[in-house]
Enzyme design. Structure first.
Site, PDB file in Angstrom:
ATOM      1  N   GLU A   1      20.432  61.061  21.255  1.00 27.96           N
ATOM      2  CA  GLU A   1      18.941  60.976  21.468  1.00 27.96           C
ATOM      3  C   GLU A   1      18.666  59.501  21.347  1.00 27.96           C
ATOM      4  O   GLU A   1      19.251  58.613  20.874  1.00 27.96           O
ATOM      5  CB  GLU A   1      18.508  61.745  19.986  1.00 27.96           C
ATOM      6  CG  GLU A   1      18.604  63.103  20.233  1.00 27.96           C
ATOM      7  CD  GLU A   1      18.204  63.842  18.917  1.00 27.96           C
ATOM      8  OE1 GLU A   1      17.693  65.009  18.966  1.00 27.96           O
ATOM      9  OE2 GLU A   1      18.038  63.460  17.974  1.00 27.96           O
TER      10      GLU A   1
ATOM     11  N   CYS B   1      14.717  52.854  20.425  1.00 30.40           N
ATOM     12  CA  CYS B   1      15.726  52.960  19.328  1.00 30.40           C
ATOM     13  C   CYS B   1      16.639  53.575  20.127  1.00 30.40           C
ATOM     14  O   CYS B   1      16.649  54.993  20.607  1.00 30.40           O
ATOM     15  CB  CYS B   1      15.260  53.630  18.201  1.00 30.40           C
ATOM     16  SG  CYS B   1      16.684  54.012  16.925  1.00 30.40           S
TER      17      CYS B   1
ATOM     18  N   CYS C   1      28.768  60.025  14.243  1.00 34.15           N
ATOM     19  CA  CYS C   1      29.118  58.574  13.539  1.00 34.15           C
ATOM     20  C   CYS C   1      30.472  58.846  12.795  1.00 34.15           C
ATOM     21  O   CYS C   1      30.423  59.979  12.134  1.00 34.15           O
ATOM     22  CB  CYS C   1      28.216  58.157  12.915  1.00 34.15           C
ATOM     23  SG  CYS C   1      28.429  56.338  12.092  1.00 34.15           S
TER      24      CYS C   1
ATOM     25  N   CYS D   1      27.555  57.822   5.513  1.00 30.51           N
ATOM     26  CA  CYS D   1      26.656  57.254   4.872  1.00 30.51           C
ATOM     27  C   CYS D   1      25.857  58.917   4.142  1.00 30.51           C
ATOM     28  O   CYS D   1      25.461  59.698   4.664  1.00 30.51           O
ATOM     29  CB  CYS D   1      25.558  56.458   5.364  1.00 30.51           C
ATOM     30  SG  CYS D   1      26.536  55.075   5.840  1.00 30.51           S
TER      31      CYS D   1
ATOM     32  N   CYS E   1      22.531  59.987   5.333  1.00 29.55           N
ATOM     33  CA  CYS E   1      22.175  59.831   7.187  1.00 29.55           C
ATOM     34  C   CYS E   1      22.580  61.363   7.566  1.00 29.55           C
ATOM     35  O   CYS E   1      24.031  61.533   7.383  1.00 29.55           O
ATOM     36  CB  CYS E   1      22.813  58.868   7.729  1.00 29.55           C
ATOM     37  SG  CYS E   1      22.807  58.753   9.158  1.00 29.55           S
TER      38      CYS E   1
ATOM     39  N   CYS F   1      14.340  57.608  11.253  1.00 29.44           N
ATOM     40  CA  CYS F   1      15.813  57.327  11.117  1.00 29.44           C
ATOM     41  C   CYS F   1      16.559  58.146  10.524  1.00 29.44           C
ATOM     42  O   CYS F   1      16.055  58.821   9.491  1.00 29.44           O
ATOM     43  CB  CYS F   1      15.726  56.048  10.166  1.00 29.44           C
ATOM     44  SG  CYS F   1      14.740  54.596  10.584  1.00 29.44           S
TER      45      CYS F   1
HETATM   46  N1  SAH Z   1      24.902  52.659  12.072  1.00 32.93           N
HETATM   47  C1  SAH Z   1      24.207  51.525  12.071  1.00 32.93           C
HETATM   48  C2  SAH Z   1      22.668  51.842  12.868  1.00 32.93           C
HETATM   49  C3  SAH Z   1      22.213  53.493  13.027  1.00 32.93           C
HETATM   50  S1  SAH Z   1      21.491  53.966  11.442  1.00 32.93           S
HETATM   51  C4  SAH Z   1      23.596  51.434  10.720  1.00 32.93           C
HETATM   52  O1  SAH Z   1      23.741  52.287   9.778  1.00 32.93           O
HETATM   53  O2  SAH Z   1      23.000  50.337  10.391  1.00 32.93           O
HETATM   54  C5  SAH Z   1      20.011  53.060  11.307  1.00 32.93           C
HETATM   55  C6  SAH Z   1      19.152  52.839  10.211  1.00 32.93           C
HETATM   56  O3  SAH Z   1      18.660  54.103   9.780  1.00 32.93           O
HETATM   57  C7  SAH Z   1      20.082  52.358   9.099  1.00 32.93           C
HETATM   58  O4  SAH Z   1      19.372  51.224   8.516  1.00 32.93           O
HETATM   59  C8  SAH Z   1      20.237  53.515   8.458  1.00 32.93           C
HETATM   60  O5  SAH Z   1      20.667  53.384   7.062  1.00 32.93           O
HETATM   61  C9  SAH Z   1      18.746  54.268   8.379  1.00 32.93           C
HETATM   62  N2  SAH Z   1      18.866  55.760   8.040  1.00 32.93           N
HETATM   63  C10 SAH Z   1      19.895  56.558   8.293  1.00 32.93           C
HETATM   64  N3  SAH Z   1      19.553  57.719   7.612  1.00 32.93           N
HETATM   65  C11 SAH Z   1      18.251  57.772   7.018  1.00 32.93           C
HETATM   66  C12 SAH Z   1      17.355  58.412   6.300  1.00 32.93           C
HETATM   67  N4  SAH Z   1      17.628  59.505   6.181  1.00 32.93           N
HETATM   68  N5  SAH Z   1      16.077  57.995   6.191  1.00 32.93           N
HETATM   69  C13 SAH Z   1      15.682  56.776   6.368  1.00 32.93           C
HETATM   70  N6  SAH Z   1      16.804  55.783   7.007  1.00 32.93           N
HETATM   71  C14 SAH Z   1      17.987  56.159   7.240  1.00 32.93           C
HETATM   72 FE1  SF4 Z   2      26.586  56.106  10.607  1.00 34.74          FE
HETATM   73 FE2  SF4 Z   2      24.329  56.946   9.653  1.00 34.74          FE
HETATM   74 FE3  SF4 Z   2      25.932  55.433   8.240  1.00 34.74          FE
HETATM   75 FE4  SF4 Z   2      24.548  54.379  10.352  1.00 34.74          FE
HETATM   76  S1  SF4 Z   2      23.670  55.339   8.478  1.00 34.74           S
HETATM   77  S2  SF4 Z   2      26.776  54.143   9.598  1.00 34.74           S
HETATM   78  S3  SF4 Z   2      24.575  56.208  11.792  1.00 34.74           S
HETATM   79  S4  SF4 Z   2      26.588  57.389   8.865  1.00 34.74           S
END
Ligand code: SAH
Ligand code: SF4
Length: 390
Positions: free
Chosen positions: A112, A125, A132, A136, A139, A370
């Site tokens: 996406e 974005c 991934c 996390c 996420c 995000c």
């Molecule tokens: N993997 C990279 C880039 C993609 S995630 C990273 O982790 O930085 C992009 C951003 O979205 C990151 O700061 C991540 O922590 C945030 N993010 C992921 N899931 C989210 C959620 N459910 N609500 C708000 N931010 C989120």
């Molecule tokens: Fe991967 Fe989501 Fe963690 Fe970014 S925030 S490293 S996309 S699992």
């Protein structure tokens, strides 16, 4: 109202043999291909620069339009190359003008891309991987298993496609002008904050950024290009040297114990090591600050003590702080902090001298915020198709 458009794929069998995609090809690789086609060496530089101009400056999708290239060579180019974009499965436009595209790649995998327009700028974005490998806990992308890295062509292709769809080429008219910025350029900033950990796809992301930043390429300067990482510490200095974009760090916690849980890669590279890498980031200065992202999770990381610890932790680093309200997804183990708490938290951060506007969630109605990416796309598509068919 949210508008969703389904765009039919090309008919099967339309293409009989695979062609190389010009989008995302480095100058050197393109020159080599032209050599294979018999283009004499003395012409190659000029041809490369003509092709780049048509591809990245004008957004051509058809070799026939390249009128400054001889007809015979245009035919040869069309026989061996394509200017194709990833295939659009769905396009959604949020009430606030945010757009989300679900894209299908040549092997059927999906990613996406999200476009966030504002009055005076537009941020795209983009994704760097399908899924991934990191997990996390807040996420949704992290709950899917990694399928693969995106190629340079697939990374650059997301920007090309977005420019097609919002009419961001010279003289183009946007098919749907909802919420677009008023300036001439509709995509002014690109962030690697979509699906995937970009530093785990280092070479392809670096080569894509080189094309994006090139004045004869997509011409979006490195100051307007931001890579967000969960903290792959050994790659941070190399990224600074080889790509030199702006950097964003997904910090989210101020203590290792909590960050180990939220961003498990922290067990490998804890906060102190991550911040050392930040301090040493090439070119770091007040004018080129690192953004620290901090997702607001109710009762988890949102106390006033956390806010105070955050500003203390970042005290000697030229930094910006982005507080991100948690975007929920089905089955998520967290809730977004209460608005009042976010404001109190932000006040501590602001008082410490950070202009840290709380990033208001955009495109929530189309799950484009995000961490929501690829979350319900399959289910949604099925239900929307059903709705469309009745
Ligand atoms: N993997 C990279 C880039 C993609 S995630 C990273 O982790 O930085 C992009 C951003 O979205 C990151 O700061 C991540 O922590 C945030 N993010 C992921 N899931 C989210 C959620 N459910 N609500 C708000 N931010 C989120
Ligand atoms: Fe991967 Fe989501 Fe963690 Fe970014 S925030 S490293 S996309 S699992």
């Amino acid at each position: 109202m949210t508008a969703t458009t389904f765009i039919d794929p090309a008919p099967p069998g339309a293409e009989t043999r695979p062609k190389a995609c010009l989008v995302g090809m480095t100058r050197a690789a393109l020159a080599e291909r032209l050599d294979d086609l018999g283009v004499p060496e003395r012409q190659r530089r000029m041809r490369v620069s003509q092709l780049w101009g048509w591809t990245y400056v004008r957004g051509a999708t058809d070799f026939e339009l390249m009128t400054d290239i001889a007809k015979e060579l245009r035919g040869e180019l069309a026989a061996h190359f394509t200017l194709a974009r990833p295939e659009i499965v769905t396009e959604q436009v949020s009430v606030d003008g945010t757009r989300k595209w679900l894209l299908r790649l040549a092997d059927g995998k999906e990613v996406e891309t999200v476009y966030i327009p504002e009055e005076d700028r537009g941020t795209l974005c983009i994704s760097s991987q399908v899924g991934c490998t990191l997990n996390c806990t807040f996420c949704h992308t992290g709950t899917q298993r990694l399928v693969r890295n995106l190629s340079t062509s697939e990374i650059v292709g997301q920007i090309m496609l977005a420019r097609d769809r919002i009419g961001d080429w010279p003289g183009a008219v946007p098919p749907d002008p909802t919420g677009l910025p008023s300036g001439e350029r509709k995509i002014t900033n690109v962030v690697l904050m979509g699906m995937g950990e970009p530093l785990y796809n280092f070479d392809n992301v670096r080569d894509a950024c080189a094309i994006v930043a090139d004045g004869d390429g997509l011409s979006i300067s490195r100051r307007r290009l931001t890579l967000s990482t969960s903290g792959i510490v050994p790659e941070i200095p190399r990224w600074g040297e080889e790509a030199g974009t702006m950097l964003a760090i997904s910090l989210h916690a101020v203590r290792d114990e909590l960050r180990d849980e939220l961003v498990p890669i922290n067990k490998k590279w804890p906060i102190a090591e991550l911040l050392d890498a930040c301090r040493a980031y090439p070119g770091l200065a007040n004018a080129k600050r690192i953004t620290f992202e901090y997702v607001m999770l109710k009762g988890v990381n949102d106390s006033i003590a956390d806010a105070k610890a955050l500003v203390k932790l970042l005290a000697k680093i030229p930094a910006k702080i982005n507080l991100i309200p948690f975007n929920p997804w089905p089955g998520a183990p967290y809730e977004c902090s209460d608005w009042e708490q976010i404001e109190k938290f932000a006040e501590v951060v602001n008082r410490a001298g950070y202009a840290s506007p709380v990033r208001s969630p955009r495109g929530r109605d189309i799950m484009a915020a995000c961490g929501q990416l690829k979350s319900t796309s399959l289910k949604q598509r099925a239900s929307e198709r059903l709705a469309a068919s009745v």
